[in-house]
Enzyme design. Sequence first.
Site, PDB file in Angstrom:
ATOM      1  N   ARG A 105      77.639  56.222 113.187  1.00 13.82           N
ATOM      2  CA  ARG A 105      76.027  57.205 114.462  1.00 13.82           C
ATOM      3  C   ARG A 105      75.867  58.382 113.151  1.00 13.82           C
ATOM      4  O   ARG A 105      76.649  59.130 112.342  1.00 13.82           O
ATOM      5  CB  ARG A 105      77.850  58.259 115.218  1.00 13.82           C
ATOM      6  CG  ARG A 105      77.127  59.781 115.704  1.00 13.82           C
ATOM      7  CD  ARG A 105      78.253  60.482 116.819  1.00 13.82           C
ATOM      8  NE  ARG A 105      78.355  59.144 117.748  1.00 13.82           N
ATOM      9  CZ  ARG A 105      78.635  59.196 118.517  1.00 13.82           C
ATOM     10  NH1 ARG A 105      78.668  60.634 119.095  1.00 13.82           N
ATOM     11  NH2 ARG A 105      78.128  58.439 119.578  1.00 13.82           N
ATOM     12  N   HIS A 132      70.861  54.965 121.484  1.00 14.58           N
ATOM     13  CA  HIS A 132      72.774  54.875 121.747  1.00 14.58           C
ATOM     14  C   HIS A 132      72.699  53.546 122.544  1.00 14.58           C
ATOM     15  O   HIS A 132      73.529  54.111 123.568  1.00 14.58           O
ATOM     16  CB  HIS A 132      72.871  56.450 122.221  1.00 14.58           C
ATOM     17  CG  HIS A 132      74.375  56.708 122.229  1.00 14.58           C
ATOM     18  ND1 HIS A 132      75.720  55.248 121.841  1.00 14.58           N
ATOM     19  CD2 HIS A 132      75.588  56.831 123.607  1.00 14.58           C
ATOM     20  CE1 HIS A 132      77.017  56.103 122.015  1.00 14.58           C
ATOM     21  NE2 HIS A 132      77.181  57.216 122.627  1.00 14.58           N
ATOM     22  N   GLN A 135      76.353  52.699 124.758  1.00  9.39           N
ATOM     23  CA  GLN A 135      76.363  53.113 125.675  1.00  9.39           C
ATOM     24  C   GLN A 135      76.050  52.737 127.121  1.00  9.39           C
ATOM     25  O   GLN A 135      76.973  53.139 127.983  1.00  9.39           O
ATOM     26  CB  GLN A 135      75.962  55.195 125.720  1.00  9.39           C
ATOM     27  CG  GLN A 135      76.321  55.906 127.195  1.00  9.39           C
ATOM     28  CD  GLN A 135      77.872  56.449 127.502  1.00  9.39           C
ATOM     29  OE1 GLN A 135      78.166  56.714 126.078  1.00  9.39           O
ATOM     30  NE2 GLN A 135      78.585  55.847 128.285  1.00  9.39           N
ATOM     31  N   ASP A 223      71.563  63.303 131.103  1.00  7.37           N
ATOM     32  CA  ASP A 223      72.418  63.678 129.626  1.00  7.37           C
ATOM     33  C   ASP A 223      72.014  65.037 129.630  1.00  7.37           C
ATOM     34  O   ASP A 223      71.146  65.886 130.269  1.00  7.37           O
ATOM     35  CB  ASP A 223      71.284  62.458 128.737  1.00  7.37           C
ATOM     36  CG  ASP A 223      72.465  62.931 127.726  1.00  7.37           C
ATOM     37  OD1 ASP A 223      73.953  63.161 127.281  1.00  7.37           O
ATOM     38  OD2 ASP A 223      72.380  62.432 126.494  1.00  7.37           O
ATOM     39  N   CYS A 263      76.424  59.674 130.340  1.00  3.38           N
ATOM     40  CA  CYS A 263      77.470  59.679 129.054  1.00  3.38           C
ATOM     41  C   CYS A 263      78.149  60.374 128.450  1.00  3.38           C
ATOM     42  O   CYS A 263      79.446  59.906 127.849  1.00  3.38           O
ATOM     43  CB  CYS A 263      77.043  59.437 128.408  1.00  3.38           C
ATOM     44  SG  CYS A 263      75.657  60.720 127.251  1.00  3.38           S
ATOM     45  N   ARG A 291      83.821  52.230 127.929  1.00  2.00           N
ATOM     46  CA  ARG A 291      82.912  52.312 126.351  1.00  2.00           C
ATOM     47  C   ARG A 291      84.908  51.589 125.789  1.00  2.00           C
ATOM     48  O   ARG A 291      83.573  50.121 124.705  1.00  2.00           O
ATOM     49  CB  ARG A 291      83.026  52.943 125.403  1.00  2.00           C
ATOM     50  CG  ARG A 291      81.557  54.336 126.125  1.00  2.00           C
ATOM     51  CD  ARG A 291      80.997  53.967 125.909  1.00  2.00           C
ATOM     52  NE  ARG A 291      80.884  53.708 124.271  1.00  2.00           N
ATOM     53  CZ  ARG A 291      80.136  55.002 123.339  1.00  2.00           C
ATOM     54  NH1 ARG A 291      80.505  56.539 124.075  1.00  2.00           N
ATOM     55  NH2 ARG A 291      80.295  54.462 122.068  1.00  2.00           N
TER      56      ARG A 291
HETATM   57  N1  NVA Z   1      72.263  62.673 124.419  1.00  2.00           N
HETATM   58  C1  NVA Z   1      73.777  62.875 123.406  1.00  2.00           C
HETATM   59  C2  NVA Z   1      74.566  61.546 123.774  1.00  2.00           C
HETATM   60  C3  NVA Z   1      75.832  62.443 123.119  1.00  2.00           C
HETATM   61  C4  NVA Z   1      76.548  60.755 123.552  1.00  2.00           C
HETATM   62  C5  NVA Z   1      73.001  63.545 121.771  1.00  2.00           C
HETATM   63  O1  NVA Z   1      72.345  62.871 121.059  1.00  2.00           O
HETATM   64  O2  NVA Z   1      73.903  64.725 121.392  1.00  2.00           O
HETATM   65  N1   CP Z   2      79.231  59.853 124.969  1.00  2.00           N
HETATM   66  C1   CP Z   2      79.837  59.348 124.101  1.00  2.00           C
HETATM   67  O1   CP Z   2      78.806  58.905 122.956  1.00  2.00           O
HETATM   68  O2   CP Z   2      80.492  60.797 123.789  1.00  2.00           O
HETATM   69  P1   CP Z   2      80.464  60.768 122.328  1.00  2.00           P
HETATM   70  O3   CP Z   2      80.064  62.328 121.397  1.00  2.00           O
HETATM   71  O4   CP Z   2      82.286  61.691 122.854  1.00  2.00           O
HETATM   72  O5   CP Z   2      81.386  59.757 121.056  1.00  2.00           O
END
Ligand code: NVA
Ligand code: CP
Length: 306
Positions: A105, A132, A135, A223, A263, A291
């Site tokens: 990540r 992502h 997800q 989101d 998500c 997940r």
């Molecule tokens: N768009 C959000 C998704 C988090 C799971 C982010 O990147 O923070």
């Molecule tokens: N939806 C998701 O990826 O959650 P986290 O940021 O908690 O891993």
Amino acid sequence: MNNPRHFLTLLDISPEEGASIIARGISLKAKQKNGEAHRSLAGKTMAMIFEKASTRTRVSFETGMFQLGGHALFLHSATTQLGRGEPVSDSAKVISSMVDIIMIRTFDHAMVEAFAANSSVPVINALTDLTHPCQILADVMTFVEHRGDIQGKTVAWIGDGNNMTHSWINGTVTFGFTLNIATPKDYAVDDKVLQHALSLGATINICNTPQEAASGADLVTTDVWASMGQEEEQKIREAAFKDYQVDSALMSCAKSDALFMHCLPAHRGEEVAADVIDGNQSVVWDEAENRLHAQKALVEFLMGVF
Ligand code: NVA
Ligand code: CP
């Protein structure tokens, strides 16, 4: 492994492979609920590299590896040499020489691409600024559990043109649904991602209003307005997105049995009204739990278990 399979976007798997990962996720969920041991990855190790925060992603991958009989190790950039500037290519060669699969990540999508190019084992994108994809596996699995096949159904995306939107766009190619997108005009999706999916035959409608996007949808999803790394834009974004909240009036534009997904983490009162996310059309808790199950199937798939 000479030519590892990576999962950097949904376009890395075929529609047939996508369908079998979802089916396997559903079957692994049943096994887990029935207390049936499934140790297909006994003795295998996953490295989990995090350069951003996470709750669901860390818990699901780490728990999933344990349930499959393997082990997962949490590596944060703040406490590894990656965070002190060791080249990504060197890190990839070293880490992949010791573990069997890696999830990352991070911010820049090019980092996971560079890591994968130098890794001797599969690499999973567990969120970048661009996409992502894990997800969407969970989201599609959740739709299938509640409503059956998602092919030919309509998904409405309301809000920021962000990493989640881009993965829904790629998901149209893998899973064959129609995607309606409504974003404020300064927060549109990446045109390269959109045009590429369209060139692969995706059905995507860029809509003028959230109401137009939600109209007749089988699933409405959104989101946060400011993603990780955009925290300082929060106030500007609150103004730009004020007409993009998914509330009950917007849900009423969709089909009467439409599902709501997010998500998570969510900001009630911003991108979603509390009565929607906590209401009876919302499946966000199943979505979060899935997940775990969908990613167990993904890891098995990338490691050649099925
Ligand atoms: N768009 C959000 C998704 C988090 C799971 C982010 O990147 O923070
Ligand atoms: N939806 C998701 O990826 O959650 P986290 O940021 O908690 O891993």
